[in-house]
Design a protein around this motif. Sequence first.
Motif, PDB file in Angstrom:
ATOM      1  N   PHE C 165       0.823  -1.201   0.000  1.00 35.09           N
ATOM      2  CA  PHE C 165       0.000   0.000   0.000  1.00 35.09           C
ATOM      3  C   PHE C 165       0.866   1.264   0.000  1.00 35.09           C
ATOM      4  N   GLU C 166       2.062   1.160   0.606  1.00 37.85           N
ATOM      5  CA  GLU C 166       3.012   2.287   0.538  1.00 37.85           C
ATOM      6  C   GLU C 166       3.412   2.517  -0.923  1.00 37.85           C
ATOM      7  N   GLN C 167       3.640   1.423  -1.652  1.00 38.65           N
ATOM      8  CA  GLN C 167       3.989   1.551  -3.067  1.00 38.65           C
ATOM      9  C   GLN C 167       2.838   2.148  -3.868  1.00 38.65           C
ATOM     10  N   LEU C 168       1.621   1.777  -3.496  1.00 40.33           N
ATOM     11  CA  LEU C 168       0.448   2.292  -4.210  1.00 40.33           C
ATOM     12  C   LEU C 168       0.392   3.819  -4.149  1.00 40.33           C
ATOM     13  N   VAL C 169       0.797   4.397  -3.017  1.00 37.99           N
ATOM     14  CA  VAL C 169       0.826   5.851  -2.878  1.00 37.99           C
ATOM     15  C   VAL C 169       1.744   6.460  -3.934  1.00 37.99           C
ATOM     16  N   ARG C 170       2.849   5.739  -4.253  1.00 35.66           N
ATOM     17  CA  ARG C 170       3.795   6.228  -5.246  1.00 35.66           C
ATOM     18  C   ARG C 170       3.416   5.790  -6.662  1.00 35.66           C
ATOM     19  N   GLY C 171       2.228   5.149  -6.809  1.00 36.70           N
ATOM     20  CA  GLY C 171       1.783   4.744  -8.141  1.00 36.70           C
ATOM     21  C   GLY C 171       2.387   3.437  -8.612  1.00 36.70           C
ATOM     22  N   VAL C 172       2.952   2.662  -7.682  1.00 38.04           N
ATOM     23  CA  VAL C 172       3.583   1.393  -8.033  1.00 38.04           C
ATOM     24  C   VAL C 172       2.734   0.262  -7.458  1.00 38.04           C
ATOM     25  N   TRP C 173       2.534  -0.792  -8.226  1.00 40.94           N
ATOM     26  CA  TRP C 173       1.702  -1.896  -7.732  1.00 40.94           C
ATOM     27  C   TRP C 173       2.341  -3.213  -8.158  1.00 40.94           C
ATOM     28  N   ILE C 174       2.862  -3.941  -7.183  1.00 45.22           N
ATOM     29  CA  ILE C 174       3.530  -5.215  -7.463  1.00 45.22           C
ATOM     30  C   ILE C 174       2.849  -6.288  -6.619  1.00 45.22           C
ATOM     31  N   PRO C 175       1.672  -6.777  -7.063  1.00 42.64           N
ATOM     32  CA  PRO C 175       0.922  -7.697  -6.207  1.00 42.64           C
ATOM     33  C   PRO C 175       1.645  -9.006  -5.954  1.00 42.64           C
ATOM     34  N   GLU C 176       2.501  -9.420  -6.908  1.00 35.74           N
ATOM     35  CA  GLU C 176       3.104 -10.746  -6.768  1.00 35.74           C
ATOM     36  C   GLU C 176       4.209 -10.777  -5.711  1.00 35.74           C
ATOM     37  N   ARG C 177       4.516  -9.626  -5.120  1.00 34.15           N
ATOM     38  CA  ARG C 177       5.549  -9.603  -4.100  1.00 34.15           C
ATOM     39  C   ARG C 177       4.976  -9.026  -2.821  1.00 34.15           C
ATOM     40  N   ASN C 178       5.085  -9.727  -1.715  1.00 37.09           N
ATOM     41  CA  ASN C 178       4.743  -9.143  -0.423  1.00 37.09           C
ATOM     42  C   ASN C 178       5.543  -9.836   0.672  1.00 37.09           C
ATOM     43  N   GLU C 179       5.551  -9.218   1.836  1.00 31.90           N
ATOM     44  CA  GLU C 179       6.423  -9.694   2.907  1.00 31.90           C
ATOM     45  C   GLU C 179       6.011 -11.053   3.455  1.00 31.90           C
ATOM     46  N   LEU C 180       4.770 -11.470   3.210  1.00 32.45           N
ATOM     47  CA  LEU C 180       4.366 -12.795   3.683  1.00 32.45           C
ATOM     48  C   LEU C 180       4.849 -13.864   2.715  1.00 32.45           C
ATOM     49  N   LEU C 181       4.860 -13.520   1.422  1.00 33.98           N
ATOM     50  CA  LEU C 181       5.296 -14.507   0.422  1.00 33.98           C
ATOM     51  C   LEU C 181       6.804 -14.709   0.459  1.00 33.98           C
ATOM     52  N   ARG C 182       7.552 -13.635   0.638  1.00 29.08           N
ATOM     53  CA  ARG C 182       9.016 -13.753   0.715  1.00 29.08           C
ATOM     54  C   ARG C 182       9.492 -12.793   1.783  1.00 29.08           C
ATOM     55  N   MET C 183       9.635 -13.324   3.010  1.00 30.49           N
ATOM     56  CA  MET C 183       9.971 -12.460   4.142  1.00 30.49           C
ATOM     57  C   MET C 183      11.402 -11.979   4.066  1.00 30.49           C
ATOM     58  N   SER C 184      11.590 -10.721   4.417  1.00 29.46           N
ATOM     59  CA  SER C 184      12.942 -10.192   4.536  1.00 29.46           C
ATOM     60  C   SER C 184      13.483 -10.572   5.915  1.00 29.46           C
ATOM     61  N   TYR C 185      14.795 -10.360   6.101  1.00 24.90           N
ATOM     62  CA  TYR C 185      15.408 -10.682   7.395  1.00 24.90           C
ATOM     63  C   TYR C 185      14.735  -9.907   8.518  1.00 24.90           C
ATOM     64  N   GLY C 186      14.475  -8.623   8.291  1.00 28.32           N
ATOM     65  CA  GLY C 186      13.887  -7.794   9.345  1.00 28.32           C
ATOM     66  C   GLY C 186      12.526  -8.324   9.798  1.00 28.32           C
ATOM     67  N   THR C 187      11.727  -8.743   8.841  1.00 24.03           N
ATOM     68  CA  THR C 187      10.405  -9.259   9.181  1.00 24.03           C
ATOM     69  C   THR C 187      10.512 -10.559   9.973  1.00 24.03           C
ATOM     70  N   LYS C 188      11.462 -11.397   9.560  1.00 24.27           N
ATOM     71  CA  LYS C 188      11.622 -12.684  10.262  1.00 24.27           C
ATOM     72  C   LYS C 188      12.076 -12.494  11.695  1.00 24.27           C
ATOM     73  N   VAL C 189      13.094 -11.622  11.867  1.00 20.88           N
ATOM     74  CA  VAL C 189      13.642 -11.452  13.205  1.00 20.88           C
ATOM     75  C   VAL C 189      12.608 -10.772  14.108  1.00 20.88           C
ATOM     76  N   THR C 190      11.751  -9.940  13.526  1.00 17.52           N
ATOM     77  CA  THR C 190      10.703  -9.308  14.326  1.00 17.52           C
ATOM     78  C   THR C 190       9.658 -10.336  14.737  1.00 17.52           C
TER      79      THR C 190
END
Lengths: 298, 298, 298
Positions: C165-190
């Motif tokens: 949704f942050e990307q949507l504000v900038r006019g970018v929409w990448i539905p096939e990528r999200n933090e649940l589908l491919r977690m980053s290190y920060g998300t995992k450690v949190t």
Amino acid sequence: MDIVSTLGLTNFVMQFSRISMYPFFDMAHYTLSIMKLKEQPGAVDVAHRSPIACWFSGMLCCFGGAILASVLLGEPPIEPFTNNRNIILASVIWYLIFYCPYDKFYKCCNFLPSKLFIAGMKEVTRARKIVAGVMDAHSRYRNGWLAVIAVGWAKGAGSGLIANFEQLVRGVWIPERNELLRMSYGTKVTLIGAVLFTFQQMNYLPITRHNLIFLYTMFVVSTKVAMVLFNIHHSPFAPMEVALYHMAFSWQCTSTESHFQTEASNTGETLGTQCSAPLDASPEESESIKRRRAKKAE
Amino acid sequence: MDIVSTLGLTNFVMQFSRISMYPFFDMAHYTLSIMKLKEQPGAVDVAHRSPIACWFSGMLCCFGGAILASVLLGEPPIEPFTNNRNIILASVIWYLIFYCPYDKFYKCCNFLPSKLFIAGMKEVTRARKIVAGVMDAHSRYRNGWLAVIAVGWAKGAGSGLIANFEQLVRGVWIPERNELLRMSYGTKVTLIGAVLFTFQQMNYLPITRHNLIFLYTMFVVSTKVAMVLFNIHHSPFAPMEVALYHMAFSWQCTSTESHFQTEASNTGETLGTQCSAPLDASPEESESIKRRRAKKAE
Amino acid sequence: MDIVSTLGLTNFVMQFSRISMYPFFDMAHYTLSIMKLKEQPGAVDVAHRSPIACWFSGMLCCFGGAILASVLLGEPPIEPFTNNRNIILASVIWYLIFYCPYDKFYKCCNFLPSKLFIAGMKEVTRARKIVAGVMDAHSRYRNGWLAVIAVGWAKGAGSGLIANFEQLVRGVWIPERNELLRMSYGTKVTLIGAVLFTFQQMNYLPITRHNLIFLYTMFVVSTKVAMVLFNIHHSPFAPMEVALYHMAFSWQCTSTESHFQTEASNTGETLGTQCSAPLDASPEESESIKRRRAKKAE
């Protein structure tokens, strides 16, 4: 309601409307919801790439109604997740359906007799959810019947209404399809139920709540079982819908057509376009209409 | 405010700020909102394929501001739907605009003199909505002026800000366009209004609320009427915006350019790229710039 | 915790868990968040086309966790914006990073020693945010441990979870990528932190909160610094994840394979497909697998 009392069913109906949904009926609801999720293209792949996304998607399918109703009423959307008992039950079913060796659990549930049984039980939960939503909303908005209908509908058919966002969790985005644009049978029957229960709650219907729950449940269970048994995919409300549609949104066309024939005016084409593609057109037809139009536009 | 009292308008202004918006001004707002919806590509098609999606989309256009403000303040977003009177009025207008035979109602409203009248009346509601939002937010967050401005802005220009989601209801998804990326005149003037009313509410402006409502309303009504009359599409704030933009976000470029001319350093190109495409570039220009850049990138 | 007391660190740990995050640690968090935003493709272009969209996007990056946690708990999502002090600090950093002449501020922060320092400080805020979320949720839902974990996770890693949704504000929409589908290190450690702090809060862990904050912070700071220093991009949890994944979601494959070898049955292929693309496959690999599958499907 006379039918119920003349049949001597009063006691049975009272007891029926008090059966606990947990665990068996809820189980049937979770099983069917997650089976439907597994049948979505790409869902199995997501289950193996990211179990967390798949689990969250599964929970949105199971608890979508409660979440959407919470959002509409300004309550914490996380509340359904505080019910550990139900979440664990749903998670176990999710695990069995997606990861059971040889896909045994899914195959068992998909076997026609058991599917019939599960589909019937799932429909029993529908009336209860609608009633819960209607009563909750009615206790806040005494006269806001539209809001009451909306919350009842959301609670009963929420997972369909938020399907776009559930798909987004799995990385799928199909904006051109949503439950408002092309309602499924479940969404339609829930809307009718929400209207009925709201009117009953506001004392516009000469029937007690217990009886209405019983009759509505009988109707949805028998319809659903018939649909699964005879593999019916079109809505049983189609004739009613077409009639209603022509009455409310399409009577202008008739007058237009006669106008068109007598005057053959320039406005004819615009109006003709507006009146095509009625609600009862089959998906294939309307697709082909769209394609033809797109070609014209080019 | 001296102007108002010297002109002997004090009484008139007081009465003006107490006129009820229901039913005539609200009606103008609903009419214009739904007319704008009907002019969207594909909206008429949706109206005939799925009246429910079209109706919901229309309600989001009419009550978008109230819904967005509710969401921001953590209140039930369904609350605007509990106001039966306004919902029925908006629904009647929606029905007339989309389904009136021979499109009579839409054509009447779109006739220049009536459109001027409706557009002027609609603008009267803007100030009231902003004030309602600002006062509601200010009663909760005494010092959170940013939150107060945001709620006032949301209440006044909500249907624009949630346009992406309103389009989604109709099966349309245009992520690259939103009201924050390219603000319309209505959104801009509402933002200015929200800032003014917030400062007035916090006693930073030496003017009473009644007078500010009157002056702001006069300004937006006259500007809007002029825009409709002379078919102006660019924002009347453009020169101010350009000046502000250069002052705040583009002064670096000037210093860079002189630096570039004297040193012709390697960093020149990066900085030059950053400084191009200013706010006042016409859409076509910036599109062509983008295309050229994309080619370069390839 | 024995380690802490035997090392005589009790006093230090108590003081450490009371350090104010404002202004220095918060500053580091804002700086790193907005630097990451600037590195997104197209962000600099948006900053020059629409400073408001860019600013709002930056605020979503800085306060995403607080906003998401508010939404989950049914509180006003605008609440983080009522904290003028922090908003102004974040806005000043946003301005410096995007519009500083010659890009000086960004370059300074991106210089390895200062980046190391900022990244380390940013990680200190993580534990505090998780604890704040966990305590807030636990005070409402005593037994809803799942909801408590979710709120803690949302507060600590919110900007990643709402990235779409942050990307949507900038006019970018990448539905096939999200933090649940491919977690980053920060998300995992949190997520791990949220689980630990929830168990501590519910007294399932034999450790005081102060000590857990200290140990968790030491772990995340040292891991992050090592990752920045040695330019590591893969998650340090990978071996653990693979083991867990095979234990929970992939043991069926082993039984399938032996079954496959002995029986060579027809069901083999379906099951084989389900077991491919495990969690530890590199992005490139799984992309190529997908492409091959897509070709097959054609």
